[in-house]
Design a protein around this motif. Sequence first.
Motif, PDB file in Angstrom:
ATOM      1  N   ALA A  18       0.981  -1.259  -0.240  1.00 29.83           N
ATOM      2  CA  ALA A  18      -0.070  -0.195  -0.431  1.00 29.83           C
ATOM      3  C   ALA A  18       0.962   0.992   0.051  1.00 29.83           C
ATOM      4  CB  ALA A  18      -1.360   0.163   0.961  1.00 29.83           C
ATOM      5  N   GLY A  19       1.902   1.109   0.679  1.00 26.48           N
ATOM      6  CA  GLY A  19       2.745   2.084   0.755  1.00 26.48           C
ATOM      7  C   GLY A  19       3.054   2.589  -0.498  1.00 26.48           C
ATOM      8  N   TRP A  20       3.664   1.746  -1.112  1.00 28.89           N
ATOM      9  CA  TRP A  20       4.943   1.400  -1.974  1.00 28.89           C
ATOM     10  C   TRP A  20       3.761   1.941  -3.347  1.00 28.89           C
ATOM     11  CZ3 TRP A  20       9.542   0.888  -4.896  1.00 28.89           C
ATOM     12  CH2 TRP A  20      10.567   0.302  -3.032  1.00 28.89           C
ATOM     13  N   GLY A  21       2.585   2.268  -3.512  1.00 29.97           N
ATOM     14  CA  GLY A  21       0.885   2.906  -3.964  1.00 29.97           C
ATOM     15  C   GLY A  21       0.419   3.977  -4.188  1.00 29.97           C
ATOM     16  N   VAL A  22       0.975   4.262  -2.674  1.00 27.52           N
ATOM     17  CA  VAL A  22       0.499   5.796  -3.072  1.00 27.52           C
ATOM     18  C   VAL A  22       1.236   6.043  -2.981  1.00 27.52           C
ATOM     19  CG1 VAL A  22       0.965   6.792  -1.355  1.00 27.52           C
ATOM     20  CG2 VAL A  22      -1.153   5.387  -0.300  1.00 27.52           C
ATOM     21  N   ALA A  23       3.599   5.928  -3.249  1.00 32.49           N
ATOM     22  CA  ALA A  23       3.968   7.026  -3.678  1.00 32.49           C
ATOM     23  C   ALA A  23       3.925   6.506  -5.392  1.00 32.49           C
ATOM     24  CB  ALA A  23       5.838   5.809  -3.115  1.00 32.49           C
ATOM     25  N   ILE A  24       3.995   5.318  -5.693  1.00 34.24           N
ATOM     26  CA  ILE A  24       3.913   5.756  -7.097  1.00 34.24           C
ATOM     27  C   ILE A  24       2.155   6.433  -7.468  1.00 34.24           C
ATOM     28  CG2 ILE A  24       2.589   3.812  -9.131  1.00 34.24           C
ATOM     29  CD1 ILE A  24       5.903   3.149  -8.432  1.00 34.24           C
ATOM     30  N   VAL A  25       1.261   7.224  -6.909  1.00 32.09           N
ATOM     31  CA  VAL A  25       0.316   7.315  -7.179  1.00 32.09           C
ATOM     32  C   VAL A  25       0.984   8.871  -7.264  1.00 32.09           C
ATOM     33  CG1 VAL A  25      -2.084   8.196  -7.333  1.00 32.09           C
ATOM     34  CG2 VAL A  25      -1.683   5.817  -7.009  1.00 32.09           C
ATOM     35  N   LEU A  26       1.402   9.241  -6.192  1.00 27.28           N
ATOM     36  CA  LEU A  26       1.860  10.836  -5.637  1.00 27.28           C
ATOM     37  C   LEU A  26       3.067  11.087  -7.056  1.00 27.28           C
ATOM     38  CD1 LEU A  26       1.792  10.660  -2.140  1.00 27.28           C
ATOM     39  CD2 LEU A  26      -0.079  11.764  -3.792  1.00 27.28           C
ATOM     40  N   SER A  79      12.379   6.149 -18.174  1.00 28.37           N
ATOM     41  CA  SER A  79      14.129   5.947 -18.847  1.00 28.37           C
ATOM     42  C   SER A  79      14.895   5.022 -17.332  1.00 28.37           C
ATOM     43  CB  SER A  79      14.750   7.018 -19.443  1.00 28.37           C
ATOM     44  OG  SER A  79      14.830   8.227 -18.092  1.00 28.37           O
ATOM     45  N   PHE A  80      14.411   6.042 -16.783  1.00 32.07           N
ATOM     46  CA  PHE A  80      15.204   5.439 -14.665  1.00 32.07           C
ATOM     47  C   PHE A  80      14.222   5.246 -13.487  1.00 32.07           C
ATOM     48  CE2 PHE A  80      18.771   7.138 -11.403  1.00 32.07           C
ATOM     49  CZ  PHE A  80      19.666   6.555 -11.727  1.00 32.07           C
ATOM     50  N   MET A  81      13.537   6.280 -12.689  1.00 37.03           N
ATOM     51  CA  MET A  81      12.741   6.237 -12.488  1.00 37.03           C
ATOM     52  C   MET A  81      11.912   5.258 -11.719  1.00 37.03           C
ATOM     53  SD  MET A  81      12.626   7.419  -8.985  1.00 37.03           S
ATOM     54  CE  MET A  81      13.085   9.397  -9.447  1.00 37.03           C
ATOM     55  N   ALA A  82      11.060   4.803 -13.172  1.00 39.05           N
ATOM     56  CA  ALA A  82      10.115   3.774 -12.461  1.00 39.05           C
ATOM     57  C   ALA A  82      10.771   2.186 -12.684  1.00 39.05           C
ATOM     58  CB  ALA A  82       9.283   4.038 -13.762  1.00 39.05           C
ATOM     59  N   PRO A  83      12.112   1.862 -13.864  1.00 40.84           N
ATOM     60  CA  PRO A  83      12.723   0.727 -13.620  1.00 40.84           C
ATOM     61  C   PRO A  83      13.244   1.303 -11.850  1.00 40.84           C
ATOM     62  CG  PRO A  83      13.037   2.332 -15.098  1.00 40.84           C
ATOM     63  CD  PRO A  83      12.810   3.342 -14.061  1.00 40.84           C
ATOM     64  N   ILE A  84      13.815   2.355 -10.958  1.00 43.40           N
ATOM     65  CA  ILE A  84      14.238   1.912  -9.627  1.00 43.40           C
ATOM     66  C   ILE A  84      13.650   1.098  -9.152  1.00 43.40           C
ATOM     67  CG2 ILE A  84      15.293   3.506  -8.366  1.00 43.40           C
ATOM     68  CD1 ILE A  84      16.554   4.816  -9.529  1.00 43.40           C
ATOM     69  N   LEU A  85      12.067   1.533  -8.884  1.00 47.81           N
ATOM     70  CA  LEU A  85      11.186   1.706  -8.323  1.00 47.81           C
ATOM     71  C   LEU A  85      10.862   0.279  -7.942  1.00 47.81           C
ATOM     72  CD1 LEU A  85       8.949   5.158  -7.364  1.00 47.81           C
ATOM     73  CD2 LEU A  85      10.711   4.598  -6.418  1.00 47.81           C
ATOM     74  N   VAL A  86      10.436   0.064  -9.773  1.00 49.03           N
ATOM     75  CA  VAL A  86      10.025  -1.296  -9.828  1.00 49.03           C
ATOM     76  C   VAL A  86      11.193  -2.561  -9.401  1.00 49.03           C
ATOM     77  CG1 VAL A  86       9.232  -3.414 -11.363  1.00 49.03           C
ATOM     78  CG2 VAL A  86       8.361  -0.956 -11.451  1.00 49.03           C
TER      79      VAL A  86
END
Length: 266
Positions: A18-26, A79-86
């Motif tokens: 849930a925390g990861w999800g909120v961070a992604i949405v924000l 290119s960078f941020m989304a890959p890092i998070l996933v």
Amino acid sequence: MLRDITTKTLRDQGRAFAGWGVAIVLLVAMYVAIWPSMRDQPAMSDFIDQMPEAFRNLFATSGADMSTPVGYLQIELLSFMAPILVILYAVTAGSAAVAGEESRRTLDLLVTAPVSRRRLVLEKTLAMVIGTVGLSALLGLALVVEGRFADMSLPTADVAAAMLHLALLGLVFGGVALAIGCATGSPGLSKGIPAVLAVVTYIVNGLGGMVSWLEPLQKYSPFYQYAAHDPLRTGVSWPAVVVAFVTVVVLVVVAVLGFERRDVHN
């Protein structure tokens, strides 16, 4: 409670997810909010074109047009941020699957239950897959829904294709973490080695087209399978999907064999 390890694992990780999800949405909301000001600055594309070629390749900006929603997201987020998070999520889940349980001294409860070690690893893997795919899907949904508030016309099918490739990228490194954790029982190694490998393969992919001795290695990089075919513009690359999927399957097999052959001490 131990009959379905996947469900138990997902339930245990519920708050974290849930925390990861909120961070992604924000995070998506932030990039969407910035988009209108970037759209009206065509000079940004000229600035990117003037960057050194190595920098453009590393951050996947070659040929991207910042004045379009697809080009903007490709450069700023995918290119960078989304890959890092996933990757970070998948590696954390892969490491926690066995090495984390062993570190918390809860693995003995699982291995003494009427569940084979193979099933334990496979059900833990399924939980990692569900979480990683779910997080990527949430990212794609946030892009499509939130983007509408800023007039970002994003092709839904291509966003889904990019999220598929993104999820597979994360699962490759999550598989590495799982395999190392099953073989060694070390949370540190199962997190550290995939992190180093991610950095190295990212650089290999980014510089492979410029450095002659790296070029033969470029296509072996998971980042090549993720981004080289530009899924946000061209859709799914099934050859790249097959390569990434087979890589994950091989890593899971290695994890199963490593765990079955190892003495577990708690």
